[in-house]
Design an enzyme around this catalytic site. Structure first.
Site, PDB file in Angstrom:
ATOM      1  N   ARG A 213       6.382 -10.974  -2.008  1.00 29.97           N
ATOM      2  CA  ARG A 213       5.706  -9.694  -2.237  1.00 29.97           C
ATOM      3  C   ARG A 213       6.710  -8.547  -2.210  1.00 29.97           C
ATOM      4  O   ARG A 213       6.406  -7.447  -2.671  1.00 29.97           O
ATOM      5  CB  ARG A 213       4.627  -9.476  -1.186  1.00 29.97           C
ATOM      6  CG  ARG A 213       3.512 -10.505  -1.233  1.00 29.97           C
ATOM      7  CD  ARG A 213       2.617 -10.401  -0.003  1.00 29.97           C
ATOM      8  NE  ARG A 213       1.897  -9.143   0.033  1.00 29.97           N
ATOM      9  CZ  ARG A 213       1.192  -8.723   1.095  1.00 29.97           C
ATOM     10  NH1 ARG A 213       1.159  -9.465   2.205  1.00 29.97           N
ATOM     11  NH2 ARG A 213       0.557  -7.575   1.054  1.00 29.97           N
ATOM     12  N   LYS A 244       3.602   0.277   0.842  1.00 35.02           N
ATOM     13  CA  LYS A 244       3.273  -0.382   2.106  1.00 35.02           C
ATOM     14  C   LYS A 244       4.390  -1.338   2.505  1.00 35.02           C
ATOM     15  O   LYS A 244       5.227  -1.700   1.669  1.00 35.02           O
ATOM     16  CB  LYS A 244       1.939  -1.133   1.973  1.00 35.02           C
ATOM     17  CG  LYS A 244       1.898  -2.211   0.888  1.00 35.02           C
ATOM     18  CD  LYS A 244       0.491  -2.736   0.729  1.00 35.02           C
ATOM     19  CE  LYS A 244       0.433  -3.887  -0.252  1.00 35.02           C
ATOM     20  NZ  LYS A 244      -0.943  -4.346  -0.511  1.00 35.02           N
ATOM     21  N   HIS A 245       4.502  -1.711   3.792  1.00 37.40           N
ATOM     22  CA  HIS A 245       3.682  -1.397   4.946  1.00 37.40           C
ATOM     23  C   HIS A 245       4.558  -0.652   5.941  1.00 37.40           C
ATOM     24  O   HIS A 245       5.444  -1.256   6.535  1.00 37.40           O
ATOM     25  CB  HIS A 245       3.150  -2.659   5.602  1.00 37.40           C
ATOM     26  CG  HIS A 245       2.435  -3.589   4.688  1.00 37.40           C
ATOM     27  ND1 HIS A 245       3.089  -4.475   3.836  1.00 37.40           N
ATOM     28  CD2 HIS A 245       1.097  -3.783   4.472  1.00 37.40           C
ATOM     29  CE1 HIS A 245       2.200  -5.184   3.170  1.00 37.40           C
ATOM     30  NE2 HIS A 245       0.985  -4.789   3.526  1.00 37.40           N
ATOM     31  N   HIS A 257      -1.987 -10.704   9.988  1.00 38.11           N
ATOM     32  CA  HIS A 257      -3.400 -11.056   9.838  1.00 38.11           C
ATOM     33  C   HIS A 257      -3.887 -11.881  11.026  1.00 38.11           C
ATOM     34  O   HIS A 257      -5.074 -11.875  11.351  1.00 38.11           O
ATOM     35  CB  HIS A 257      -3.621 -11.854   8.545  1.00 38.11           C
ATOM     36  CG  HIS A 257      -3.420 -11.066   7.299  1.00 38.11           C
ATOM     37  ND1 HIS A 257      -2.173 -10.897   6.730  1.00 38.11           N
ATOM     38  CD2 HIS A 257      -4.295 -10.396   6.509  1.00 38.11           C
ATOM     39  CE1 HIS A 257      -2.298 -10.150   5.639  1.00 38.11           C
ATOM     40  NE2 HIS A 257      -3.565  -9.842   5.486  1.00 38.11           N
ATOM     41  N   ASP A 330      -3.558  -0.422   7.186  1.00 36.86           N
ATOM     42  CA  ASP A 330      -3.821  -1.770   6.687  1.00 36.86           C
ATOM     43  C   ASP A 330      -5.196  -2.168   7.226  1.00 36.86           C
ATOM     44  O   ASP A 330      -5.796  -1.459   8.049  1.00 36.86           O
ATOM     45  CB  ASP A 330      -2.725  -2.728   7.165  1.00 36.86           C
ATOM     46  CG  ASP A 330      -2.565  -3.938   6.248  1.00 36.86           C
ATOM     47  OD1 ASP A 330      -3.459  -4.185   5.410  1.00 36.86           O
ATOM     48  OD2 ASP A 330      -1.561  -4.643   6.376  1.00 36.86           O
TER      49      ASP A 330
END
Length: 601
Positions: A213, A244-245, A257, A330
């Site tokens: 990413r 981001k982030h 997460h 987020d």
């Protein structure tokens, strides 16, 4: 090939690579001075609208503008028991009526997305609900269309291979073009805010949540590509970009997460590695920046995640870096931000830290109630709420959301997935595939009239590649083995490989000692003609020292697999360059393949 350098040397190199990165990737400037945040006519009109509108709003309507919610279902009126469990009402229209959110986010995994026409119809339905509610302010409809491994809207929308692939292509012009195409297609579907680009600097090969990413492990290349992407979205497509982030999620082995990562960078390391891409994003006029649920002790030793840290959000991003755009959290449903405080308290602390938009609260009712209680007690003031509401309203106005909240569904085919867009995506993708090893000169290979076995990771990915090779005259057998093939399965496929002219092995995150590694080694030792391609992280080559050749596509998106087929068969010469260092698996100070490496023929 192999060389070593210390961590300090790597950080120094990251800090001085700007000239090289910019020489490889010149960035076009915006078309006019008034296309981004600042003091141009568009910005003054936006602020005037925000100042005027906020005076008319109730405190309930103001608080609602700070939230970005979601609902299960493909239409605004789709009833779902999961909505009732979360919100107390069954569909998006009623959620909007009751909670008056400022934004709504769409997910394919939550039954929001089937095709571009449906997305446009859903967006229009959400907007009609918002316009009929409270102050009648249009929603910011958003999604996470990063491309590559984070793609919410698939074909027929135009697909791109993702950030690390673009980093391998080294063209800021391509990054801007990709964002412009994607942004225009999102806008046609009624999506105004894209939670992209990811401008984290991925210096940890074991990073489970960022990886491909990221554009690169080099801050200056990330900065150049990120700024170009932002200009593509905002200046060319009039879609809000979100960098981001913050303050940087690129050096973690924990997924936020599921846990709370701790970034151990010193202040100097943070300023050298993580900060520059966000400075570049601000300089490019980015409208929005997303916070990370990570602990950075050098910036705040309280143990709080950055999302809840006033020292980081207000102290660093607002005051030290001068960002006055919209700061969005987020997802507040993620474990990384929920470990220390309750779901209501998290929302209050995020606002106290200085954020403007609260994305996906785990318990929306608790979050709203907690903010109301904080206002009643004086812990939060209406003035503080007004600051964020004005930013959100000004951003909506500046990007045309207030003037044009809905879209023409009948025109989707005119804008989305056009032949021109698809051809451009293929051309951009063709410039990203990287050849890392070709010791036996077995690449390229003609597959015309050959028996080809496509195997390894990915049910749909192996099928996609098989279809591409079939177009080129091969007779293809496909055996997807996944990431953990059994000993029996490995033996059977190795036997099949020996009966084929060419075997193409696709790998994805090979771990030392894993079944995937054992499978690859068995194929290499079988005498079969094997072509290996890493379809996610390029770091796989460090775990496969016996591979006679190795390609990196950085993506298993169909457009990237099409490029992979063209490179394998020699239709396209590989021109991608590694955007990261590939380190030895047993010695993180030893660089096997350095940033910038790439072969061709």
């Amino acid at each position: 090939m192999t060389k070593t350098r210390t961590r300090t040397t790597r950080l120094w190199a990251a800090g001085v690579a700007l000239t090289t990165a910019m020489a490889l990737s010149p960035i076009a400037t915006p078309a006019s001075a008034d296309t981004g945040p600042g003091d141009g006519p568009r910005d003054r009109a936006a602020m005037k609208y925000a100042e005027k509108t906020v005076k008319k709003m109730s405190i309930e309507e103001k608080v609602g503008q700070l939230f970005i919610l979601f609902a299960y279902g493909q239409t605004a009126d789709s009833n779902d028991a999961k909505n009732t469990a979360l919100y107390g009402v069954p569909n998006a229209s009623q959620i909007i009526e009751q909670f008056k959110p400022g934004g709504f986010i769409l997910f394919s995994a939550r039954d929001n997305i089937t095709n571009p026409t449906q997305v446009a119809q859903l967006s229009n339905g959400l907007q009609h609900a918002a316009l009929d509610t409270g102050a009648g302010i249009p929603l910011l409809v958003s999604t996470d269309q990063e491309h590559g491994i984070v793609t919410r809207i698939g074909p027929p929308a135009t697909q791109f291979p993702g950030n690390m692939a673009l980093g391998a292509g080294r063209s800021a012009a391509d990054a801007r073009t990709a964002a412009a195409i994607s942004g225009r297609e999102l806008a046609a579907m009624g999506i105004h805010q894209n939670n992209a680009p990811d401008v984290d600097v991925n210096i940890n090969p074991d990073n489970p949540v960022i990886g491909v990413r990221s554009f690169s492990s080099e801050p200056e290349l990330v900065s150049a590509m990120g700024a170009a992407t932002i200009r593509g979205y905002q200046d060319d497509a009039r879609v809000i970009a979100t960098a981001k982030h913050f303050p940087g999620h690129g050096d973690t082995a924990t997924d936020s997460h599921t846990g709370l990562p701790v970034i151990t960078h010193t202040l100097q390391e943070w300023e050298t590695i993580d900060k520059p891409p966000f400075e570049a994003a601000i300089a490019a006029g980015v409208d929005s920046i997303m916070t990370a649920h990570i602990v950075v002790p050098s910036l705040d030793d309280s143990g709080d995640p950055a999302t809840l840290s006033k020292k980081i959000v207000t102290g660093q991003l607002r005051e030290n870096m001068g960002f006055d755009g919209v700061i969005v959290t987020d997802g507040l449903e993620m474990a990384g931000v929920r470990e220390k405080y309750g779901d209501g308290e998290v929302a209050v602390r995020a606002l106290e830290a200085g954020v403007d938009q609260l994305l996906l609260p785990a318990d929306p009712r608790k979050a709203y109630e907690a903010i109301d209680e904080a206002l009643d007690s004086g812990r939060l003031t209406e003035r503080r709420i007004d600051e964020s509401v004005k930013r959100v309203l000004a951003m909506k106005h500046a990007q045309g959301v207030i003037a044009r909240p809905t879209v023409q569904v009948s025109r989707i085919g005119t804008w989305v997935g056009t032949g021109r867009n698809l051809r451009t995506a293929e051309q951009i993708s063709d410039r990203t595939t990287t050849l890392l090893r070709n010791e036996d000169a077995s690449l390229p290979v003609s597959v015309q009239g050959k028996r080809v076995l496509v195997t390894g990771w990915g049910d749909s990915t192996t099928v996609t590649l098989a279809a591409e090779l079939t177009k080129r005259g091969a007779t293809v057998t496909t055996v997807a083995t996944g990431a953990a093939p059994s000993a029996t399965q490995r033996a059977a496929v190795v036997a099949q490989a020996q009966a084929h002219d060419v075997t193409v092995l696709l790998t994805n995150n090979v771990a030392a000692g894993s079944a995937q590694q054992q499978f690859a080694d068995a194929l290499y030792g079988s005498g079969a003609h094997v072509v290996t391609a890493a379809v996610r992280n390029p770091y796989d080559i460090a775990k496969l020292p016996d591979a006679p050749n190795m390609l990196a596509s950085y993506s298993y998106s169909p457009v990237a697999i099409g490029s992979l087929a063209r490179v394998i068969t020699g239709e396209v010469a590989p021109t991608g360059k590694l955007p990261v260092d590939v380190l030895a698996s047993d010695d993180p100070e030893q660089i096997l393949y350095p940033f910038g490496f790439g072969l061709t023929w």
